[in-house]
Design an enzyme around this catalytic site. Sequence first.
Site, PDB file in Angstrom:
ATOM      1  N   TYR A  70       0.825  -1.212   0.000  1.00  0.00           N
ATOM      2  CA  TYR A  70       0.000   0.000   0.000  1.00  0.00           C
ATOM      3  C   TYR A  70       0.860   1.263   0.000  1.00  0.00           C
ATOM      4  O   TYR A  70       0.388   2.345  -0.349  1.00  0.00           O
ATOM      5  CB  TYR A  70      -0.926   0.051   1.224  1.00  0.00           C
ATOM      6  CG  TYR A  70      -1.929  -1.066   1.341  1.00  0.00           C
ATOM      7  CD1 TYR A  70      -2.170  -1.947   0.300  1.00  0.00           C
ATOM      8  CD2 TYR A  70      -2.654  -1.230   2.520  1.00  0.00           C
ATOM      9  CE1 TYR A  70      -3.083  -2.974   0.436  1.00  0.00           C
ATOM     10  CE2 TYR A  70      -3.571  -2.258   2.662  1.00  0.00           C
ATOM     11  CZ  TYR A  70      -3.780  -3.136   1.619  1.00  0.00           C
ATOM     12  OH  TYR A  70      -4.687  -4.150   1.757  1.00  0.00           O
TER      13      TYR A  70
ATOM     14  N   LEU B   9     -17.505  -3.701   2.025  1.00  0.00           N
ATOM     15  CA  LEU B   9     -18.645  -2.960   1.481  1.00  0.00           C
ATOM     16  C   LEU B   9     -18.711  -3.065  -0.046  1.00  0.00           C
ATOM     17  O   LEU B   9     -19.478  -2.344  -0.677  1.00  0.00           O
ATOM     18  CB  LEU B   9     -18.565  -1.481   1.892  1.00  0.00           C
ATOM     19  CG  LEU B   9     -18.586  -1.215   3.401  1.00  0.00           C
ATOM     20  CD1 LEU B   9     -18.425   0.280   3.692  1.00  0.00           C
ATOM     21  CD2 LEU B   9     -19.865  -1.736   4.041  1.00  0.00           C
TER      22      LEU B   9
ATOM     23  N   ILE C   8     -12.912  -4.553   7.873  1.00  0.00           N
ATOM     24  CA  ILE C   8     -11.965  -3.438   7.894  1.00  0.00           C
ATOM     25  C   ILE C   8     -12.300  -2.441   6.788  1.00  0.00           C
ATOM     26  O   ILE C   8     -11.547  -2.284   5.818  1.00  0.00           O
ATOM     27  CB  ILE C   8     -10.512  -3.938   7.749  1.00  0.00           C
ATOM     28  CG1 ILE C   8     -10.413  -5.000   6.651  1.00  0.00           C
ATOM     29  CG2 ILE C   8      -9.992  -4.481   9.079  1.00  0.00           C
ATOM     30  CD1 ILE C   8      -8.983  -5.402   6.313  1.00  0.00           C
TER      31      ILE C   8
ATOM     32  N   SER D 171     -11.463   4.202   4.603  1.00  0.00           N
ATOM     33  CA  SER D 171     -12.044   5.523   4.379  1.00  0.00           C
ATOM     34  C   SER D 171     -11.014   6.602   4.663  1.00  0.00           C
ATOM     35  O   SER D 171     -10.182   6.463   5.554  1.00  0.00           O
ATOM     36  CB  SER D 171     -13.261   5.733   5.296  1.00  0.00           C
ATOM     37  OG  SER D 171     -13.807   7.017   5.081  1.00  0.00           O
TER      38      SER D 171
ATOM     39  N   ASN E 116     -19.035   4.294  10.405  1.00  0.00           N
ATOM     40  CA  ASN E 116     -18.775   2.859  10.301  1.00  0.00           C
ATOM     41  C   ASN E 116     -18.624   2.148  11.642  1.00  0.00           C
ATOM     42  O   ASN E 116     -18.807   0.931  11.725  1.00  0.00           O
ATOM     43  CB  ASN E 116     -17.522   2.614   9.463  1.00  0.00           C
ATOM     44  CG  ASN E 116     -17.733   2.900   7.986  1.00  0.00           C
ATOM     45  OD1 ASN E 116     -18.868   2.968   7.506  1.00  0.00           O
ATOM     46  ND2 ASN E 116     -16.646   3.080   7.252  1.00  0.00           N
TER      47      ASN E 116
END
Length: 351
Positions: A128, A269, A311, A314, A323
Amino acid sequence: MKKISILFLTFILTFSIAGCSKESDARTSEPSDHGGAEADTELDTESADVTGTDEAELPSGTDAEDAPDDKNPAGVFDLEKGTVLLNSGYEMPILGIGCFRLSQEEAENSVYWALRDGYRLIDTARIYGNEDGVGRGIQKAIDEGIVTREEIFVTTKMWTDDYDDGAAAIDASLDRLGLDYIGLMILHHSQPENDVEAYQAMEQAVADGKLKSIGLSNYYEPEDFDRLVNATTIVPALIQNETHPYHQSMEMKEHIARYGTVMESWFPLGGRGNTQTLFNDEIISSIAETHGKTSAQVILRWHLQAGNIAIPGSSNEAHIQENIEIFDFELSEGEMQRMTDIDKDQRFAGY
């Protein structure tokens, strides 16, 4: 006669000692995202209960003495505490902040906001490119007295390019995060040519105190999971796969339950470009309306009640707060069944 008396006394003493030994044994045996969550739309935008585990069913590398007992079973979610006991013996939060696709600055801010709002689980990865930012967000929250290091459960992942030198990869992640230990490290993808060696490096890091728990991500076939488990010693505490209402990972969840391994969802999501597909699903939106919650909150609540660690990622401060506001309502059995029925075995990602 004297000899008979002595023999009789010896027999009584022997029987008594054996009985005491059994009682002592009885007392001492009592329990004394590419794994990662999706980023916001703004950016792009079943409990595994192993209480009945038999010794014959234990995976390679698991001793009967180490198996979870009935009074404190691994893999069972505590929705009041918001934690799950891993088969490694450590408690892990079941809701966290994902850092997939966040820049260094976004990761720093999101992690700080999440810790401030009550999150205690952080998920990142070497690939990442934001472990440094995650570390800064953690340190900021600690410096301000929001949390202590011991309260925070940090997960990162070893990238496939690093499998040939896992020890160096572990040390590099520790350095970037600014931590002296990591709660959970995961192999990011199945890579049969060298993932066993990489996993063994993580096992050594557990022995060295650098890692608390270890696991896998993106292992989608039971045979592939077993291949690695049977070649190593420490049973994975967790597997992180794409899991959401349209892809509920039921086959893998059923398979890993025998190991006391739990499922963690990346893309809980739906992931980039697919969140609205799930949010607008008629079943999900109707359940959300019933509870006065958003579709996102209903999906996250479903994850926890279904036995999936979630997890959601955002960079939006308001969404991070939204959340975590899922512990003040509960989906009924009927609502959980309605959610189960929308499973399409449909993945949104190709990795």
